[in-house]
Write a protein that holds these residues in place. Sequence first.
Motif, mmCIF file in Angstrom:
data_model
loop_
_atom_site.group_PDB
_atom_site.id
_atom_site.type_symbol
_atom_site.label_atom_id
_atom_site.label_comp_id
_atom_site.label_asym_id
_atom_site.label_seq_id
_atom_site.Cartn_x
_atom_site.Cartn_y
_atom_site.Cartn_z
ATOM 1 N N CYS A 11 -48.363 31.217 -36.101
ATOM 2 C CA CYS A 11 -47.511 32.135 -35.332
ATOM 3 C C CYS A 11 -48.315 33.402 -35.147
ATOM 4 C CB CYS A 11 -46.317 32.594 -36.133
ATOM 5 S SG CYS A 11 -45.246 31.345 -36.675
ATOM 6 N N MET A 12 -48.332 33.952 -33.981
ATOM 7 C CA MET A 12 -49.001 35.233 -33.738
ATOM 8 C C MET A 12 -48.099 36.096 -32.866
ATOM 9 S SD MET A 12 -52.342 34.845 -34.768
ATOM 10 C CE MET A 12 -53.181 33.350 -35.346
ATOM 11 N N THR A 13 -48.130 37.388 -33.112
ATOM 12 C CA THR A 13 -47.526 38.307 -32.160
ATOM 13 C C THR A 13 -48.605 38.620 -31.130
ATOM 14 O OG1 THR A 13 -46.175 39.228 -33.908
ATOM 15 C CG2 THR A 13 -46.378 40.525 -31.887
ATOM 16 N N GLY A 40 -49.388 32.367 -30.680
ATOM 17 C CA GLY A 40 -49.943 31.529 -31.743
ATOM 18 C C GLY A 40 -49.887 30.098 -31.246
ATOM 19 N N LYS A 41 -51.009 29.398 -31.356
ATOM 20 C CA LYS A 41 -51.082 28.065 -30.750
ATOM 21 C C LYS A 41 -50.046 27.101 -31.323
ATOM 22 C CE LYS A 41 -55.918 28.895 -29.859
ATOM 23 N NZ LYS A 41 -55.800 29.359 -28.482
ATOM 24 N N GLY A 42 -49.870 27.141 -32.648
ATOM 25 C CA GLY A 42 -48.918 26.211 -33.262
ATOM 26 C C GLY A 42 -47.508 26.440 -32.743
ATOM 27 N N SER A 97 -54.744 40.085 -29.990
ATOM 28 C CA SER A 97 -54.979 41.067 -28.928
ATOM 29 C C SER A 97 -55.510 40.306 -27.730
ATOM 30 C CB SER A 97 -55.997 42.105 -29.383
ATOM 31 O OG SER A 97 -55.486 42.792 -30.500
ATOM 32 N N ILE A 98 -54.797 40.382 -26.631
ATOM 33 C CA ILE A 98 -55.122 39.546 -25.463
ATOM 34 C C ILE A 98 -55.327 40.431 -24.237
ATOM 35 C CG2 ILE A 98 -54.299 37.675 -23.950
ATOM 36 C CD1 ILE A 98 -52.600 36.649 -26.243
ATOM 37 N N ILE A 99 -56.368 40.182 -23.477
ATOM 38 C CA ILE A 99 -56.560 40.849 -22.193
ATOM 39 C C ILE A 99 -56.542 39.767 -21.126
ATOM 40 C CG2 ILE A 99 -58.077 42.336 -20.825
ATOM 41 C CD1 ILE A 99 -59.203 43.256 -23.613
ATOM 42 N N ALA A 107 -59.218 36.933 -22.594
ATOM 43 C CA ALA A 107 -60.081 37.015 -23.782
ATOM 44 C C ALA A 107 -59.147 37.362 -24.930
ATOM 45 C CB ALA A 107 -61.143 38.094 -23.589
ATOM 46 N N ILE A 108 -59.318 36.718 -26.065
ATOM 47 C CA ILE A 108 -58.362 36.866 -27.171
ATOM 48 C C ILE A 108 -59.088 37.066 -28.496
ATOM 49 C CG2 ILE A 108 -56.409 35.795 -28.396
ATOM 50 C CD1 ILE A 108 -55.862 34.023 -26.010
ATOM 51 N N VAL A 109 -58.613 38.042 -29.293
ATOM 52 C CA VAL A 109 -59.047 38.160 -30.693
ATOM 53 C C VAL A 109 -57.813 37.938 -31.553
ATOM 54 C CG1 VAL A 109 -59.956 39.678 -32.493
ATOM 55 C CG2 VAL A 109 -60.867 39.834 -30.159
ATOM 56 N N LEU A 140 -56.204 24.920 -35.464
ATOM 57 C CA LEU A 140 -57.121 25.554 -36.414
ATOM 58 C C LEU A 140 -56.924 27.065 -36.545
ATOM 59 C CD1 LEU A 140 -60.494 23.670 -35.770
ATOM 60 C CD2 LEU A 140 -58.965 23.422 -37.746
ATOM 61 N N GLU A 141 -55.686 27.539 -36.372
ATOM 62 C CA GLU A 141 -55.444 28.968 -36.604
ATOM 63 C C GLU A 141 -54.868 29.203 -37.995
ATOM 64 O OE1 GLU A 141 -54.920 30.787 -32.136
ATOM 65 O OE2 GLU A 141 -53.117 30.196 -33.197
ATOM 66 N N ILE A 142 -54.835 28.151 -38.820
ATOM 67 C CA ILE A 142 -54.488 28.286 -40.234
ATOM 68 C C ILE A 142 -55.716 27.819 -41.011
ATOM 69 C CG2 ILE A 142 -52.020 27.959 -39.798
ATOM 70 C CD1 ILE A 142 -52.311 25.080 -40.909
ATOM 71 N N THR A 251 -53.149 32.220 -17.505
ATOM 72 C CA THR A 251 -53.393 30.887 -18.081
ATOM 73 C C THR A 251 -53.249 30.867 -19.605
ATOM 74 O OG1 THR A 251 -55.758 31.328 -18.233
ATOM 75 C CG2 THR A 251 -54.991 30.260 -16.221
ATOM 76 N N THR A 252 -52.912 32.022 -20.220
ATOM 77 C CA THR A 252 -52.779 32.060 -21.685
ATOM 78 C C THR A 252 -51.744 31.023 -22.140
ATOM 79 O OG1 THR A 252 -53.144 34.445 -21.538
ATOM 80 C CG2 THR A 252 -52.447 33.570 -23.679
ATOM 81 N N GLY A 253 -52.144 30.168 -23.066
ATOM 82 C CA GLY A 253 -51.199 29.199 -23.610
ATOM 83 C C GLY A 253 -50.984 27.966 -22.753
ATOM 84 N N ALA A 254 -51.721 27.824 -21.658
ATOM 85 C CA ALA A 254 -51.543 26.640 -20.803
ATOM 86 C C ALA A 254 -51.872 25.365 -21.586
ATOM 87 C CB ALA A 254 -52.415 26.741 -19.552
ATOM 88 N N GLY A 293 -47.383 35.796 -19.147
ATOM 89 C CA GLY A 293 -46.842 35.599 -20.486
ATOM 90 C C GLY A 293 -47.148 34.201 -20.986
ATOM 91 N N THR A 294 -46.927 33.992 -22.258
ATOM 92 C CA THR A 294 -47.213 32.706 -22.886
ATOM 93 C C THR A 294 -45.907 31.927 -22.986
ATOM 94 O OG1 THR A 294 -49.061 33.771 -23.981
ATOM 95 C CG2 THR A 294 -48.403 31.641 -24.838
ATOM 96 N N GLN A 295 -45.186 32.070 -24.096
ATOM 97 C CA GLN A 295 -43.935 31.310 -24.244
ATOM 98 C C GLN A 295 -42.917 31.638 -23.148
ATOM 99 O OE1 GLN A 295 -42.426 31.509 -28.291
ATOM 100 N NE2 GLN A 295 -44.448 31.066 -29.118
HETATM 101 O O1 RIB Z 1 -53.360 29.560 -26.974
HETATM 102 C C1 RIB Z 1 -52.842 30.819 -26.709
HETATM 103 C C2 RIB Z 1 -52.595 31.568 -27.966
HETATM 104 O O2 RIB Z 1 -53.828 31.797 -28.606
HETATM 105 C C3 RIB Z 1 -51.962 32.926 -27.810
HETATM 106 O O3 RIB Z 1 -50.566 32.890 -27.825
HETATM 107 C C4 RIB Z 1 -52.561 33.723 -28.955
HETATM 108 O O4 RIB Z 1 -51.607 34.032 -29.933
HETATM 109 C C5 RIB Z 1 -53.686 32.857 -29.509
HETATM 110 O O5 RIB Z 1 -53.342 32.284 -30.702
#
Ligand code: RIB
Length: 309
Positions: A11-13, A40-42, A97-99, A107-109, A140-142, A251-254, A293-295
């Motif tokens: 989970c990510m904000t 957050g990808k999951g 942090s997403i731009i 680009a995402i950190v 793989l974000e955990i 395209t974030t989260g596509a 937006g993502t979700q």
């Molecule tokens: O795949 C997109 C996600 O990657 C974003 O929601 C961000 O939280 C990063 O984890």
Amino acid sequence: ADVSVVVVGSCMTDLVSQAARLPKAGETIHGHKFFIGFGGKGANQCVQAARMGAKTAMVCKVGRDVFGNDYIQNFKNNGISTAYVEQTENAATGAASIIVNDTGENAIVIVAGANMLLGQEELQRAQSAIVNAKVLVCQLEINPDASLQALRMAKENHVKTIFNPAPAIADLHSDFYKATDVFCCNESEAELLTGLPVTSVEDASRVGLELLRRGCGSVIVTLGPQGCVVCESTNTAPKHIPTTAVTAADTTGAGDSFIGAVAFYMAQYPTMPLEEMARRANLVAAVSVQTVGTQTSFPLQKDLPTELF
Ligand code: RIB
Ligand code: NA
């Protein structure tokens, strides 16, 4: 009834800035919009599966902070079971942090924070949900050890597994392949995992076969506007599955929308050919890229054509 899709993951904000272009190193630029979203990808994958109609549960860890509290409410709002969502005092809720630029690229950190504290004990508490699910999904974000343990737990109990090696690590343990039924990655992840360039459908077919050789049941390499390539161990020839052309806003989260949709189809229509699941998931993800937006951009069953169900 049992939960059909269980996601063990992150989970990510999401802290999102929209700007004309991505900044260079050392550069400051003006953006035109900022917003906070759930990511957050999951969690993204779980939300897409839930919105398509799957009975879902999320196994994850957030901080005992405002972002964590809000995230739990977000799961509830999406009808996702929070029985295995735990809060910790010892780290903050994950943040990204997403731009996003004007052509919808990003680009995402990520700072995974609490996500990294999900481990063996939490998986034990979620064991009955995992082993009774139809589909388990991991990324793989955990901690990678936790992902691998969850995949093994599922696989040993004949639960279908989807693994999304994102963000990719070059030295991925070979057991990930063996514990995975459907290995789903994008071009850059495929490149990192194999050392082979992926700039075309032909390249994607080549890396797909290489990843398949490492022991998973099938491989899907997603290619953005070019759709995806599906390789199955039961079928020698990789298959290109094109998608419809759309104008991308974000395209974030596509890829997460795509994977959530595949998880839904595997749980709901277990005999559907994987190529058909991929064709339909392409169309679900194409809807998501057309809105910022993502979700917030992930479609519900009622927003999608009935032919997809
Ligand atoms: O795949 C997109 C996600 O990657 C974003 O929601 C961000 O939280 C990063 O984890
Ligand atoms: Na979007």
